[in-house]
Design a protein around this motif. Structure first.
Motif, PDB file in Angstrom:
ATOM      1  N   PHE A 199     -87.563  16.269 -38.244  1.00 32.74           N
ATOM      2  CA  PHE A 199     -87.988  15.230 -37.398  1.00 32.74           C
ATOM      3  C   PHE A 199     -86.889  14.148 -37.403  1.00 32.74           C
ATOM      4  CE2 PHE A 199     -92.466  17.058 -36.378  1.00 32.74           C
ATOM      5  CZ  PHE A 199     -92.049  16.751 -34.867  1.00 32.74           C
ATOM      6  N   LEU A 200     -86.512  13.607 -37.165  1.00 28.91           N
ATOM      7  CA  LEU A 200     -85.316  11.778 -36.980  1.00 28.91           C
ATOM      8  C   LEU A 200     -86.059  10.714 -36.271  1.00 28.91           C
ATOM      9  CD1 LEU A 200     -83.134  11.386 -38.428  1.00 28.91           C
ATOM     10  CD2 LEU A 200     -81.803  11.572 -36.062  1.00 28.91           C
ATOM     11  N   THR A 201     -86.109  10.359 -37.200  1.00 28.07           N
ATOM     12  CA  THR A 201     -87.330   8.336 -37.221  1.00 28.07           C
ATOM     13  C   THR A 201     -86.879   7.399 -37.186  1.00 28.07           C
ATOM     14  OG1 THR A 201     -89.769   7.874 -36.375  1.00 28.07           O
ATOM     15  CG2 THR A 201     -89.732   9.207 -38.069  1.00 28.07           C
ATOM     16  N   THR A 202     -86.968   6.328 -36.530  1.00 26.94           N
ATOM     17  CA  THR A 202     -87.301   5.189 -37.540  1.00 26.94           C
ATOM     18  C   THR A 202     -88.715   4.630 -38.520  1.00 26.94           C
ATOM     19  OG1 THR A 202     -87.624   3.509 -36.052  1.00 26.94           O
ATOM     20  CG2 THR A 202     -85.328   4.281 -35.967  1.00 26.94           C
ATOM     21  N   PHE A 203     -89.660   5.298 -38.590  1.00 21.54           N
ATOM     22  CA  PHE A 203     -90.439   5.437 -38.617  1.00 21.54           C
ATOM     23  C   PHE A 203     -91.142   6.413 -39.637  1.00 21.54           C
ATOM     24  CE2 PHE A 203     -90.017   3.985 -34.305  1.00 21.54           C
ATOM     25  CZ  PHE A 203     -90.786   2.934 -34.882  1.00 21.54           C
ATOM     26  N   SER A 204     -91.112   5.066 -41.181  1.00 29.55           N
ATOM     27  CA  SER A 204     -92.463   6.257 -42.124  1.00 29.55           C
ATOM     28  C   SER A 204     -93.181   5.919 -41.866  1.00 29.55           C
ATOM     29  CB  SER A 204     -91.235   5.582 -43.490  1.00 29.55           C
ATOM     30  OG  SER A 204     -91.946   6.592 -45.255  1.00 29.55           O
ATOM     31  N   ASP A 205     -93.726   5.998 -40.755  1.00 35.22           N
ATOM     32  CA  ASP A 205     -95.550   6.316 -40.854  1.00 35.22           C
ATOM     33  C   ASP A 205     -96.323   6.828 -40.803  1.00 35.22           C
ATOM     34  OD1 ASP A 205     -98.387   6.160 -39.131  1.00 35.22           O
ATOM     35  OD2 ASP A 205     -97.374   4.594 -38.648  1.00 35.22           O
ATOM     36  N   ASP A 206     -96.601   6.524 -41.983  1.00 29.38           N
ATOM     37  CA  ASP A 206     -98.351   7.796 -42.830  1.00 29.38           C
ATOM     38  C   ASP A 206     -98.864   8.599 -42.088  1.00 29.38           C
ATOM     39  OD1 ASP A 206     -97.522   5.764 -44.776  1.00 29.38           O
ATOM     40  OD2 ASP A 206     -99.770   5.312 -45.232  1.00 29.38           O
ATOM     41  N   GLU A 207     -99.335   8.042 -40.745  1.00 28.73           N
ATOM     42  CA  GLU A 207    -100.069   9.160 -39.835  1.00 28.73           C
ATOM     43  C   GLU A 207     -98.835   9.518 -39.069  1.00 28.73           C
ATOM     44  OE1 GLU A 207    -102.507   9.286 -36.157  1.00 28.73           O
ATOM     45  OE2 GLU A 207    -101.357   7.071 -36.316  1.00 28.73           O
ATOM     46  N   TYR A 208     -97.870   9.825 -38.338  1.00 27.91           N
ATOM     47  CA  TYR A 208     -96.934  10.667 -38.249  1.00 27.91           C
ATOM     48  C   TYR A 208     -96.378  11.439 -39.432  1.00 27.91           C
ATOM     49  CZ  TYR A 208     -96.172   7.087 -34.221  1.00 27.91           C
ATOM     50  OH  TYR A 208     -96.440   6.702 -33.537  1.00 27.91           O
ATOM     51  N   ILE A 209     -96.150  10.785 -40.878  1.00 27.11           N
ATOM     52  CA  ILE A 209     -95.863  11.564 -41.851  1.00 27.11           C
ATOM     53  C   ILE A 209     -96.690  13.359 -41.933  1.00 27.11           C
ATOM     54  CG2 ILE A 209     -95.714  11.929 -44.378  1.00 27.11           C
ATOM     55  CD1 ILE A 209     -94.161   8.889 -44.164  1.00 27.11           C
ATOM     56  N   VAL A 210     -98.401  12.938 -42.181  1.00 28.31           N
ATOM     57  CA  VAL A 210     -99.133  13.712 -42.446  1.00 28.31           C
ATOM     58  C   VAL A 210     -99.306  14.665 -41.179  1.00 28.31           C
ATOM     59  CG1 VAL A 210    -101.794  13.993 -42.425  1.00 28.31           C
ATOM     60  CG2 VAL A 210    -100.691  12.201 -43.758  1.00 28.31           C
ATOM     61  N   LYS A 211     -98.882  14.303 -39.613  1.00 25.57           N
ATOM     62  CA  LYS A 211     -99.094  14.776 -38.373  1.00 25.57           C
ATOM     63  C   LYS A 211     -97.843  15.793 -38.690  1.00 25.57           C
ATOM     64  CE  LYS A 211    -101.663  12.442 -35.401  1.00 25.57           C
ATOM     65  NZ  LYS A 211    -101.672  11.219 -34.556  1.00 25.57           N
ATOM     66  N   ALA A 212     -96.205  15.312 -39.205  1.00 28.81           N
ATOM     67  CA  ALA A 212     -95.529  16.551 -38.918  1.00 28.81           C
ATOM     68  C   ALA A 212     -95.443  17.217 -40.059  1.00 28.81           C
ATOM     69  CB  ALA A 212     -94.196  15.725 -39.494  1.00 28.81           C
ATOM     70  N   LEU A 213     -96.614  17.104 -41.306  1.00 30.90           N
ATOM     71  CA  LEU A 213     -96.187  17.781 -42.344  1.00 30.90           C
ATOM     72  C   LEU A 213     -97.831  19.164 -42.288  1.00 30.90           C
ATOM     73  CD1 LEU A 213     -96.757  15.448 -45.359  1.00 30.90           C
ATOM     74  CD2 LEU A 213     -94.867  17.355 -45.006  1.00 30.90           C
ATOM     75  N   ARG A 214     -98.647  18.652 -41.408  1.00 32.96           N
ATOM     76  CA  ARG A 214     -99.546  19.154 -40.664  1.00 32.96           C
ATOM     77  C   ARG A 214     -99.205  20.970 -40.149  1.00 32.96           C
ATOM     78  NH1 ARG A 214    -104.879  15.212 -42.171  1.00 32.96           N
ATOM     79  NH2 ARG A 214    -105.135  16.463 -44.102  1.00 32.96           N
ATOM     80  N   MET A 215     -98.486  20.227 -39.300  1.00 30.00           N
ATOM     81  CA  MET A 215     -98.018  21.447 -38.359  1.00 30.00           C
ATOM     82  C   MET A 215     -97.184  21.951 -37.889  1.00 30.00           C
ATOM     83  SD  MET A 215     -94.959  19.081 -35.376  1.00 30.00           S
ATOM     84  CE  MET A 215     -96.445  17.740 -35.049  1.00 30.00           C
ATOM     85  N   GLY A 216     -96.548  22.007 -39.454  1.00 25.54           N
ATOM     86  CA  GLY A 216     -95.458  23.334 -39.619  1.00 25.54           C
ATOM     87  C   GLY A 216     -94.289  22.367 -39.322  1.00 25.54           C
ATOM     88  N   ALA A 217     -93.820  21.279 -39.001  1.00 25.59           N
ATOM     89  CA  ALA A 217     -92.807  20.189 -39.349  1.00 25.59           C
ATOM     90  C   ALA A 217     -91.855  21.087 -40.835  1.00 25.59           C
ATOM     91  CB  ALA A 217     -92.153  19.366 -38.873  1.00 25.59           C
ATOM     92  N   LYS A 218     -90.226  21.229 -40.126  1.00 27.42           N
ATOM     93  CA  LYS A 218     -89.572  22.137 -41.659  1.00 27.42           C
ATOM     94  C   LYS A 218     -88.675  20.756 -42.015  1.00 27.42           C
ATOM     95  CE  LYS A 218     -90.287  26.179 -40.962  1.00 27.42           C
ATOM     96  NZ  LYS A 218     -90.737  27.178 -42.160  1.00 27.42           N
ATOM     97  N   GLY A 219     -89.196  18.948 -41.366  1.00 27.51           N
ATOM     98  CA  GLY A 219     -88.364  18.571 -42.106  1.00 27.51           C
ATOM     99  C   GLY A 219     -88.986  16.754 -41.352  1.00 27.51           C
ATOM    100  N   TYR A 220     -88.432  16.020 -42.380  1.00 34.00           N
ATOM    101  CA  TYR A 220     -89.336  14.224 -41.520  1.00 34.00           C
ATOM    102  C   TYR A 220     -87.841  13.462 -42.519  1.00 34.00           C
ATOM    103  CZ  TYR A 220     -91.985  10.785 -39.855  1.00 34.00           C
ATOM    104  OH  TYR A 220     -92.979   9.084 -39.972  1.00 34.00           O
ATOM    105  N   ILE A 221     -87.282  13.056 -41.608  1.00 38.51           N
ATOM    106  CA  ILE A 221     -85.990  12.317 -42.089  1.00 38.51           C
ATOM    107  C   ILE A 221     -86.319  11.251 -41.463  1.00 38.51           C
ATOM    108  CG2 ILE A 221     -84.835  14.041 -43.858  1.00 38.51           C
ATOM    109  CD1 ILE A 221     -82.042  14.474 -41.667  1.00 38.51           C
ATOM    110  N   ILE A 222     -86.059   9.392 -42.278  1.00 37.32           N
ATOM    111  CA  ILE A 222     -85.296   8.293 -41.608  1.00 37.32           C
ATOM    112  C   ILE A 222     -84.044   8.738 -40.635  1.00 37.32           C
ATOM    113  CG2 ILE A 222     -86.114   5.768 -41.894  1.00 37.32           C
ATOM    114  CD1 ILE A 222     -88.204   8.368 -42.346  1.00 37.32           C
ATOM    115  N   LYS A 223     -84.048   7.621 -39.904  1.00 38.10           N
ATOM    116  CA  LYS A 223     -82.870   7.793 -39.511  1.00 38.10           C
ATOM    117  C   LYS A 223     -81.894   7.242 -40.258  1.00 38.10           C
ATOM    118  CE  LYS A 223     -84.118   7.664 -33.971  1.00 38.10           C
ATOM    119  NZ  LYS A 223     -84.420   7.007 -33.030  1.00 38.10           N
ATOM    120  N   GLN A 224     -81.978   5.828 -41.020  1.00 34.29           N
ATOM    121  CA  GLN A 224     -81.519   4.881 -41.114  1.00 34.29           C
ATOM    122  C   GLN A 224     -80.228   6.137 -42.592  1.00 34.29           C
ATOM    123  OE1 GLN A 224     -84.067   4.407 -40.717  1.00 34.29           O
ATOM    124  NE2 GLN A 224     -84.341   1.875 -40.289  1.00 34.29           N
TER     125      GLN A 224
END
Length: 206
Positions: A79-104
């Protein structure tokens, strides 16, 4: 490495395509602009990695990621996003995403893709620092009810601390092969996909 890029901003997609294809071994094989297109592109093109935004019209990246991973648990989604949103982080982690980085952090995108391609999970420092507080449960869990031994719990704890297999082996006076085999056994017992989900499980239940 075949990559599909999905972002609702076409200029972002084109910029990412330019950045990624400047690398010798990366090819952007498809571009989409919402979650539904992400699913279609993943199913038709079978990319090595899906690089995807989160907030998009018609279907979010989170919903698309869940649908893809439910069908293919080995899918590699970054996931590549501008939003460091706590809810999104938890969902991404729990679903098994391989990464979550900020667009900037554009300079991190190529190294992150390469790491995910090699089987690692990649989360920016600002994301990693939040994980324990986001998912730490208030009740403790008896890990033995999952068939986890004391030694295996030590390995789980070390994984949650971010140690590599070599560092775990040195800390617990084991061989790397033993650590690797133990991790496979632990993941099987807990029905988890990878080290990231294992760390989440630990923090949620410790």
């Amino acid at each position: 490495m075949k990559v599909v890029v999905v972002d609702d901003d076409n200029l972002v997609c084109l910029a990412l395509k330019t950045i990624l294809e400047a690398e010798e071994n990366i090819s952007v094989v498809g571009i989409g602009h919402n979650g539904k297109e992400a699913i279609e592109l993943y199913n038709s093109l079978n990319p090595d990695i899906l690089l995807m935004d989160i907030r998009m019209e018609l279907m979010s990246g989170i919903d698309a990621g869940e649908a893809i991973l439910n069908k293919d648990k080995n899918a590699k989604i970054l996931f590549l996003t501008t939003f460091s949103d706590d809810e999104y982080i938890v969902k991404a982690l729990r679903m098994g995403a391989k990464g979550y980085i900020i667009k900037q952090n554009f300079e991190c995108i190529v190294p992150a893709l390469k790491a995910v391609f090699m089987g690692q999970s990649v989360f920016g420092d600002d994301i990693v620092s939040k994980i324990p507080s986001l998912i730490n449960g208030s009740e403790t869990t008896d890990f033995s009810k999952y068939g986890i031994t004391e030694k295996e719990l030590e390995i789980i704890t070390a994984v949650a601390e971010g140690l590599s297999n070599r560092e775990i082996a040195n800390k617990l006076y084991l061989s790397e092969g033993t650590v690797r085999n133990s991790l496979s056994t632990i993941l099987s017992k807990l029905d988890l996909r990878d080290r990231t989900q294992l760390a989440i499980f630990y923090y949620k239940n410790k």
